[in-house]
Design a protein around this motif. Structure first.
Motif, PDB file in Angstrom:
ATOM      1  N   SER A 135      26.621  52.137  40.627  1.00  0.00           N
ATOM      2  CA  SER A 135      25.868  53.106  39.839  1.00  0.00           C
ATOM      3  C   SER A 135      26.642  53.379  38.553  1.00  0.00           C
ATOM      4  O   SER A 135      27.872  53.273  38.512  1.00  0.00           O
ATOM      5  N   TYR A 136      25.902  53.726  37.507  1.00  0.00           N
ATOM      6  CA  TYR A 136      26.509  54.033  36.218  1.00  0.00           C
ATOM      7  C   TYR A 136      25.909  55.323  35.697  1.00  0.00           C
ATOM      8  O   TYR A 136      24.687  55.489  35.686  1.00  0.00           O
ATOM      9  N   ASP A 137      26.766  56.252  35.296  1.00  0.00           N
ATOM     10  CA  ASP A 137      26.333  57.513  34.724  1.00  0.00           C
ATOM     11  C   ASP A 137      26.560  57.449  33.215  1.00  0.00           C
ATOM     12  O   ASP A 137      27.703  57.540  32.755  1.00  0.00           O
ATOM     13  N   PRO A 138      25.509  57.282  32.430  1.00  0.00           N
ATOM     14  CA  PRO A 138      25.684  57.131  30.984  1.00  0.00           C
ATOM     15  C   PRO A 138      26.164  58.406  30.292  1.00  0.00           C
ATOM     16  O   PRO A 138      26.660  58.342  29.174  1.00  0.00           O
ATOM     17  N   LEU A 139      26.055  59.547  30.954  1.00  0.00           N
ATOM     18  CA  LEU A 139      26.508  60.786  30.332  1.00  0.00           C
ATOM     19  C   LEU A 139      28.018  60.912  30.313  1.00  0.00           C
ATOM     20  O   LEU A 139      28.600  61.441  29.361  1.00  0.00           O
ATOM     21  N   ASN A 140      28.691  60.441  31.381  1.00  0.00           N
ATOM     22  CA  ASN A 140      30.153  60.548  31.404  1.00  0.00           C
ATOM     23  C   ASN A 140      30.850  59.190  31.439  1.00  0.00           C
ATOM     24  O   ASN A 140      32.069  59.121  31.447  1.00  0.00           O
ATOM     25  N   GLY A 141      30.082  58.098  31.477  1.00  0.00           N
ATOM     26  CA  GLY A 141      30.670  56.760  31.433  1.00  0.00           C
ATOM     27  C   GLY A 141      31.294  56.289  32.730  1.00  0.00           C
ATOM     28  O   GLY A 141      32.015  55.306  32.742  1.00  0.00           O
ATOM     29  N   ALA A 142      31.021  56.972  33.841  1.00  0.00           N
ATOM     30  CA  ALA A 142      31.620  56.596  35.126  1.00  0.00           C
ATOM     31  C   ALA A 142      30.779  55.529  35.822  1.00  0.00           C
ATOM     32  O   ALA A 142      29.568  55.679  35.979  1.00  0.00           O
ATOM     33  N   CYS A 143      31.436  54.464  36.245  1.00  0.00           N
ATOM     34  CA  CYS A 143      30.799  53.403  37.007  1.00  0.00           C
ATOM     35  C   CYS A 143      31.456  53.371  38.387  1.00  0.00           C
ATOM     36  O   CYS A 143      32.677  53.260  38.487  1.00  0.00           O
ATOM     37  N   LYS A 144      30.655  53.504  39.430  1.00  0.00           N
ATOM     38  CA  LYS A 144      31.165  53.504  40.801  1.00  0.00           C
ATOM     39  C   LYS A 144      30.589  52.314  41.545  1.00  0.00           C
ATOM     40  O   LYS A 144      29.436  51.961  41.369  1.00  0.00           O
ATOM     41  N   SER A 145      31.420  51.719  42.393  1.00  0.00           N
ATOM     42  CA  SER A 145      31.017  50.533  43.138  1.00  0.00           C
ATOM     43  C   SER A 145      31.257  50.762  44.628  1.00  0.00           C
ATOM     44  O   SER A 145      32.308  51.269  45.020  1.00  0.00           O
ATOM     45  N   TYR A 146      30.276  50.367  45.441  1.00  0.00           N
ATOM     46  CA  TYR A 146      30.328  50.554  46.888  1.00  0.00           C
ATOM     47  C   TYR A 146      29.935  49.253  47.589  1.00  0.00           C
ATOM     48  O   TYR A 146      29.193  48.446  47.049  1.00  0.00           O
ATOM     49  N   LEU A 147      30.415  49.097  48.813  1.00  0.00           N
ATOM     50  CA  LEU A 147      29.882  48.100  49.727  1.00  0.00           C
ATOM     51  C   LEU A 147      29.181  48.869  50.834  1.00  0.00           C
ATOM     52  O   LEU A 147      29.754  49.785  51.424  1.00  0.00           O
ATOM     53  N   VAL A 148      27.933  48.506  51.116  1.00  0.00           N
ATOM     54  CA  VAL A 148      27.108  49.241  52.060  1.00  0.00           C
ATOM     55  C   VAL A 148      26.865  48.380  53.297  1.00  0.00           C
ATOM     56  O   VAL A 148      26.390  47.246  53.197  1.00  0.00           O
ATOM     57  N   SER A 149      27.185  48.934  54.459  1.00  0.00           N
ATOM     58  CA  SER A 149      26.953  48.240  55.719  1.00  0.00           C
ATOM     59  C   SER A 149      25.454  48.125  55.959  1.00  0.00           C
ATOM     60  O   SER A 149      24.727  49.112  55.912  1.00  0.00           O
ATOM     61  N   GLN A 150      24.999  46.900  56.227  1.00  0.00           N
ATOM     62  CA  GLN A 150      23.574  46.647  56.423  1.00  0.00           C
ATOM     63  C   GLN A 150      23.119  46.853  57.868  1.00  0.00           C
ATOM     64  O   GLN A 150      21.920  46.865  58.140  1.00  0.00           O
ATOM     65  N   CYS A 151      24.084  47.010  58.773  1.00  0.00           N
ATOM     66  CA  CYS A 151      23.741  47.249  60.178  1.00  0.00           C
ATOM     67  C   CYS A 151      24.964  47.855  60.878  1.00  0.00           C
ATOM     68  O   CYS A 151      26.059  47.872  60.341  1.00  0.00           O
ATOM     69  N   GLU A 152      24.736  48.341  62.066  1.00  0.00           N
ATOM     70  CA  GLU A 152      25.836  48.865  62.874  1.00  0.00           C
ATOM     71  C   GLU A 152      26.671  47.685  63.370  1.00  0.00           C
ATOM     72  O   GLU A 152      26.136  46.706  63.882  1.00  0.00           O
ATOM     73  N   HIS A 153      27.977  47.761  63.169  1.00  0.00           N
ATOM     74  CA  HIS A 153      28.875  46.693  63.634  1.00  0.00           C
ATOM     75  C   HIS A 153      30.320  47.199  63.638  1.00  0.00           C
ATOM     76  O   HIS A 153      30.616  48.279  63.139  1.00  0.00           O
ATOM     77  N   THR A 154      31.203  46.391  64.183  1.00  0.00           N
ATOM     78  CA  THR A 154      32.618  46.743  64.277  1.00  0.00           C
ATOM     79  C   THR A 154      33.449  45.633  63.648  1.00  0.00           C
ATOM     80  O   THR A 154      33.187  44.450  63.859  1.00  0.00           O
ATOM     81  N   VAL A 155      34.452  46.054  62.880  1.00  0.00           N
ATOM     82  CA  VAL A 155      35.399  45.121  62.257  1.00  0.00           C
ATOM     83  C   VAL A 155      36.720  45.257  62.989  1.00  0.00           C
ATOM     84  O   VAL A 155      37.207  46.368  63.219  1.00  0.00           O
ATOM     85  N   SER A 156      37.285  44.122  63.373  1.00  0.00           N
ATOM     86  CA  SER A 156      38.547  44.129  64.119  1.00  0.00           C
ATOM     87  C   SER A 156      39.728  43.801  63.207  1.00  0.00           C
ATOM     88  O   SER A 156      39.650  42.916  62.353  1.00  0.00           O
ATOM     89  N   PHE A 157      40.796  44.539  63.415  1.00  0.00           N
ATOM     90  CA  PHE A 157      42.104  44.285  62.822  1.00  0.00           C
ATOM     91  C   PHE A 157      43.042  43.964  63.976  1.00  0.00           C
ATOM     92  O   PHE A 157      42.719  44.237  65.133  1.00  0.00           O
ATOM     93  N   PRO A 158      44.234  43.428  63.716  1.00  0.00           N
ATOM     94  CA  PRO A 158      45.143  43.106  64.821  1.00  0.00           C
ATOM     95  C   PRO A 158      45.440  44.280  65.759  1.00  0.00           C
ATOM     96  O   PRO A 158      45.578  44.082  66.961  1.00  0.00           O
ATOM     97  N   SER A 159      45.505  45.497  65.215  1.00  0.00           N
ATOM     98  CA  SER A 159      45.893  46.615  66.085  1.00  0.00           C
ATOM     99  C   SER A 159      44.842  47.711  66.209  1.00  0.00           C
ATOM    100  O   SER A 159      45.090  48.738  66.845  1.00  0.00           O
TER     101      SER A 159
END
Length: 103
Positions: free
Chosen positions: A25-49
């Motif tokens: 999203s970009y807010d032209p009034l204050n110049g802030a651009c924000k970026s997100y990654l959105v989960s498309q479904c329920e799921h689990t991500v595994s890390f080693p621990s």
């Protein structure tokens, strides 16, 4: 998505990039651009621990960048003891690299 690939490689996670969509999203009034990654479904991500659960629609806030006009950049330089001496822009004038000199 590159950051998720790096997390997989460097931290041993198993992100499935197909389960995320990029949103910004970009807010032209204050110049802030924000970026997100959105989960498309329920799921689990595994890390080693550990594991991290994502709900559908859950967001990972990836970045915020601030956009400035060339006048604002020049003023920031002058306010902090510098002088802008060169400006390089892309062909559309959307992005700029500005070289400052200490004064």
């Amino acid at each position: 998505m590159n950051l998720l690939k790096r997390i997989d490689t460097e931290l041993g996670a198993d992100f499935n990039l197909d389960l995320f969509d990029h949103y910004c999203s970009y807010d032209p009034l204050n110049g802030a651009c924000k970026s997100y990654l959105v989960s498309q479904c329920e799921h689990t991500v595994s890390f080693p621990s550990t594991q991290i659960h994502f709900s559908q629609g859950e967001c990972i806030w990836m970045e915020i960048s601030q956009k400035y006009s060339l006048n604002q950049i020049s003023q920031m330089a002058l306010n902090s003891g510098f002088e802008p001496i060169s400006t390089f822009t892309d062909s559309k004038g959307w992005f700029a690299d500005v070289v400052w000199k200490a004064v």
